[in-house]
Write a protein that holds these residues in place. Structure first.
Motif, mmCIF file in Angstrom:
data_model
loop_
_atom_site.group_PDB
_atom_site.id
_atom_site.type_symbol
_atom_site.label_atom_id
_atom_site.label_comp_id
_atom_site.label_asym_id
_atom_site.label_seq_id
_atom_site.Cartn_x
_atom_site.Cartn_y
_atom_site.Cartn_z
ATOM 1 N N MET A 1 0.607 -1.454 -0.319
ATOM 2 C CA MET A 1 0.267 -0.121 0.552
ATOM 3 C C MET A 1 0.752 1.120 0.151
ATOM 4 O O MET A 1 1.616 1.012 0.977
ATOM 5 N N LEU A 2 0.275 2.606 -1.052
ATOM 6 C CA LEU A 2 1.216 3.896 -0.489
ATOM 7 C C LEU A 2 -0.053 4.748 0.308
ATOM 8 O O LEU A 2 -1.146 4.423 0.508
ATOM 9 N N HIS A 3 0.608 5.227 1.330
ATOM 10 C CA HIS A 3 0.627 6.067 1.894
ATOM 11 C C HIS A 3 1.129 7.667 1.939
ATOM 12 O O HIS A 3 2.380 7.895 2.098
ATOM 13 N N ASP A 4 0.649 8.422 2.184
ATOM 14 C CA ASP A 4 0.943 9.763 1.779
ATOM 15 C C ASP A 4 0.634 10.643 3.142
ATOM 16 O O ASP A 4 -0.394 10.109 3.599
ATOM 17 N N PRO A 5 1.543 12.393 2.758
ATOM 18 C CA PRO A 5 1.907 12.400 4.423
ATOM 19 C C PRO A 5 0.391 13.530 4.476
ATOM 20 O O PRO A 5 -0.083 13.206 5.732
ATOM 21 N N ALA A 6 -0.974 13.181 3.564
ATOM 22 C CA ALA A 6 -2.264 13.689 3.916
ATOM 23 C C ALA A 6 -3.074 12.720 4.629
ATOM 24 O O ALA A 6 -4.381 12.947 4.963
ATOM 25 N N GLY A 7 -2.628 11.550 4.416
ATOM 26 C CA GLY A 7 -3.272 10.212 5.021
ATOM 27 C C GLY A 7 -3.917 9.640 4.107
ATOM 28 O O GLY A 7 -5.006 8.231 4.303
ATOM 29 N N ARG A 8 -3.674 9.699 2.504
ATOM 30 C CA ARG A 8 -4.131 8.777 1.248
ATOM 31 C C ARG A 8 -3.643 7.821 1.339
ATOM 32 O O ARG A 8 -2.480 7.777 1.648
ATOM 33 N N ILE A 9 -4.531 6.712 0.920
ATOM 34 C CA ILE A 9 -4.393 5.369 0.837
ATOM 35 C C ILE A 9 -4.318 4.723 -0.723
ATOM 36 O O ILE A 9 -5.655 4.480 -0.867
ATOM 37 N N ALA A 10 -3.994 4.172 -1.162
ATOM 38 C CA ALA A 10 -3.302 3.638 -2.459
ATOM 39 C C ALA A 10 -3.640 2.275 -2.368
ATOM 40 O O ALA A 10 -1.765 2.144 -2.432
ATOM 41 N N PRO A 11 -4.296 1.432 -2.849
ATOM 42 C CA PRO A 11 -3.858 -0.196 -2.143
ATOM 43 C C PRO A 11 -2.877 -0.089 -3.866
ATOM 44 O O PRO A 11 -3.349 -0.076 -5.043
ATOM 45 N N LEU A 12 -1.754 -1.171 -3.829
ATOM 46 C CA LEU A 12 -1.535 -1.736 -5.166
ATOM 47 C C LEU A 12 -1.631 -3.059 -5.591
ATOM 48 O O LEU A 12 -1.352 -4.390 -4.958
ATOM 49 N N LYS A 13 -2.687 -3.261 -6.783
ATOM 50 C CA LYS A 13 -3.016 -4.257 -6.416
ATOM 51 C C LYS A 13 -2.388 -5.519 -7.777
ATOM 52 O O LYS A 13 -2.415 -5.603 -8.524
ATOM 53 N N VAL A 14 -1.005 -6.575 -6.618
ATOM 54 C CA VAL A 14 -0.765 -7.326 -7.869
ATOM 55 C C VAL A 14 -1.207 -8.327 -8.230
ATOM 56 O O VAL A 14 -1.982 -8.594 -7.989
ATOM 57 N N ALA A 15 -0.610 -8.265 -9.452
ATOM 58 C CA ALA A 15 -1.484 -9.717 -10.672
ATOM 59 C C ALA A 15 -0.978 -11.050 -9.776
ATOM 60 O O ALA A 15 0.321 -11.504 -8.924
ATOM 61 N N PRO A 16 -2.392 -12.033 -9.845
ATOM 62 C CA PRO A 16 -1.333 -13.762 -9.009
ATOM 63 C C PRO A 16 -0.384 -13.661 -10.111
ATOM 64 O O PRO A 16 -0.097 -13.388 -11.276
ATOM 65 N N ILE A 17 0.263 -14.740 -9.207
ATOM 66 C CA ILE A 17 1.670 -15.582 -9.645
ATOM 67 C C ILE A 17 1.532 -16.131 -11.025
ATOM 68 O O ILE A 17 2.411 -16.436 -11.636
ATOM 69 N N ARG A 18 0.217 -16.682 -11.453
ATOM 70 C CA ARG A 18 0.486 -17.429 -12.293
ATOM 71 C C ARG A 18 0.208 -16.639 -13.819
ATOM 72 O O ARG A 18 0.271 -16.734 -14.719
ATOM 73 N N ASP A 19 -0.432 -15.466 -13.159
ATOM 74 C CA ASP A 19 -0.480 -14.465 -14.553
ATOM 75 C C ASP A 19 1.048 -13.298 -14.138
ATOM 76 O O ASP A 19 0.820 -11.801 -14.554
ATOM 77 N N ARG A 20 1.876 -14.104 -13.909
ATOM 78 C CA ARG A 20 3.351 -12.793 -13.474
ATOM 79 C C ARG A 20 3.735 -11.695 -15.060
ATOM 80 O O ARG A 20 4.333 -11.265 -14.917
#
Length: 504
Positions: free
Chosen positions: A479-498
């Motif tokens: 997850m990315l977090h910034d100083p203002a408290g915003r959050i951006a999750p990083l949805k990584v692809a499953p390993i079968r779709d690497r």
């Protein structure tokens, strides 16, 4: 630059036989009269204010650091917050016996952290503790004179010179070196080099001039609204300080050492001490074990005591008595059973830093809304440089081959191995990978860069000044977090779709 010199006490302020701290106003007067012209000539750019208004529960009003109580940390912190808007830096004159404890506690009193360990009210000015092995002044029939054979003047002037570097964190200056406060420990009662730092190089050094050390200082606030210069941030820190001061001595943290004994007995000595601490109302217990935090298993009596403490709602942390010790994941058979008791490891925190952090955060938990699980995670996170952070990359940081991120709970990992980057669950199952070697670079968004400079992967999610944090165990999340408290999750692809490009 206006610097406030807070007179707390200690050997540097002592006089007479036997030595005892002199009244603060007398010490301040002597400093102005005997040192004022010299300091003014040496530091013409500094406007020095000797603050003699801090009071402790003693005959002189100053602190004999041997008698330090956790509530005294709050008094020092409040003095700093009260004068924060009027000064650019603070130098605290403190006794050496417990200076490392105060230097480790103040970062957690002068900063406010959210449950992920991100600063919401952040120290933006230098706070430097210093003192001396010998008094600064000597009593004579003609009054006070400078103690020319002591180390007091060199430490005071060195601390002032380092304050001018404007390093925005709590530090400790002694014998020419500026140490991070939460990394320093006292190592000698006879040498002028009374303090050292087993895991962290000096922030700065003073000799013929002053220069920055090899250790990178804390960056300070990520946004002006988070700085203690901002009245709202300062009010947030003051509210937390009020809550800590009201509870820190009512429900203390107790430190108990492991020592050689007949631990095979049904009720070994360490188990008895743990039970006694719980019975006396301890909020937390810090155990200082051997080596990597190993504790004697014996006949199971200590394990049973730890489980009873956990059932009673007491948080347990395990550190190492070794000066350069680091507590791992309880790998040795002698300590493998510890993880099942609910105890958490102190990482590479010194016992001094672990005790101070544990005490302050435990007292602040209710005010900040942290439950026991949240407190355990915060104790393992790097909040103010007190330990090596393993769960995050900050702006400008690089995860190089051979390095890894681990979630604060010790479960999931992001391993940068020789063949590429692999995200694994707590049981070692890979869920995503990039099968080429490279380095993970954190800027506004994380990017994985090959040795030849080619960008192999970059997240679409961008947060300026963000921090990449690995969370979870069976379901790891970046997850990315910034100083203002915003959050951006990083949805990584499953390993079968690497081969697919992970999306934001």
């Amino acid at each position: 630059m206006r610097i406030c010199i807070i007179i707390a006490g200690g050997t540097i302020t002592c006089a007479g036989k036997p030595l005892a701290p002199m009244p603060a106003d007398r010490f301040a007067g002597a400093a102005r009269q005997l040192l004022g012209p010299t300091l003014a000539a040496t530091f013409p750019q500094l406007d020095l204010h000797f603050d003699d208004g801090l009071r402790f529960d003693s005959d002189s009003g100053l602190l004999d650091s041997t008698d330090l109580r956790p509530g005294d940390w709050c008094r020092i912190a409040r003095r700093i917050l009260t004068g924060y808007a009027d000064h650019d830096a603070f130098v605290v004159l403190h006794g050496t016996d417990t200076m490392d404890y105060s230097a480790a506690a103040l970062p957690f009193l002068l900063n406010v952290f959210d449950p992920l360990g991100l600063g919401r009210a952040v120290l933006s000015k230098p706070v430097i503790l210093t003192g001396a092995q010998l008094p600064l002044f000597r009593e004579t029939s003609d009054g006070l004179v400078l103690n020319a054979g002591g180390d007091g003047f060199a430490n005071l002037s060195g601390a002032l010179a380092c304050a001018a570097l404007r390093i925005p964190e709590v530090s400790l200056f002694f014998d020419g070196k500026l140490w991070r406060g939460s990394r320093a420990i006292k190592v000698s009662t006879t040498r002028f080099a009374a303090f050292d730092s087993p895991h962290f190089q000096p922030l700065a050094e003073a000799g013929i001039g002053v220069w920055l050390g090899h250790a990178a200082p804390l960056p300070g606030p990520a946004d002006p609204r988070l700085a203690l210069d901002d009245p709202s941030a300062r009010a947030m820190a003051t509210a937390q300080l009020d809550a800590v001061e009201a509870s820190i001595e009512q429900h203390p943290v107790v430190e108990l050492p492991a020592t050689p004994a007949d631990h095979s007995r049904q009720y070994p000595p360490l188990a008895a001490m743990i039970d006694a601490a719980v019975a006396q109302g301890a909020r937390g217990v810090l155990l200082t074990g051997y080596g990597e935090g190993n504790l004697p298993a014996g006949g199971g009596g200590i394990e049973a005591a730890l489980r009873r403490a956990d059932d009673a709602g007491v948080t347990i942390m395990v550190g190492s008595r070794v000066i350069g010790g680091k507590v791992g994941t309880f790998n040795y058979a002698a300590g493998a059973w510890i993880a099942g008791t609910g105890a958490v490891g102190a990482g590479d925190m010194t016992p001094v830093a672990a005790f101070a952090k544990f005490s302050v955060l435990s007292a602040a938990a209710n005010h900040n809304g942290w439950d026991r699980a949240g407190l355990r995670l915060l104790m393992q996170r790097n909040l103010a440089g007190e330990c090596t952070g393993q769960d995050r990359l900050v702006d400008g940081a690089v995860l190089r081959p051979g390095m890894a991120l681990k979630s604060a709970c010790g479960g999931a990992s992001l391993d940068n191995g020789p063949d590429g980057l692999v995200l694994r669950t707590g049981d070692g199952r890979p869920v995503w990978s990039l099968d080429r070697p490279g380095r993970l670079i954190m800027r506004d968004a994380p990017a994985f860069v090959a040795p030849d400079g080619a960008v192999l992967w970059q997240s679409d999610a961008r947060l300026p000044g963000g921090v990449l944090i690995l969370e979870g165990d069976t379901h790891p999340v970046l997850m990315l977090h910034d100083p203002a408290g915003r959050i951006a999750p990083l949805k990584v692809a499953p390993i079968r779709d690497r081969g697919a490009r992970p999306g934001p």
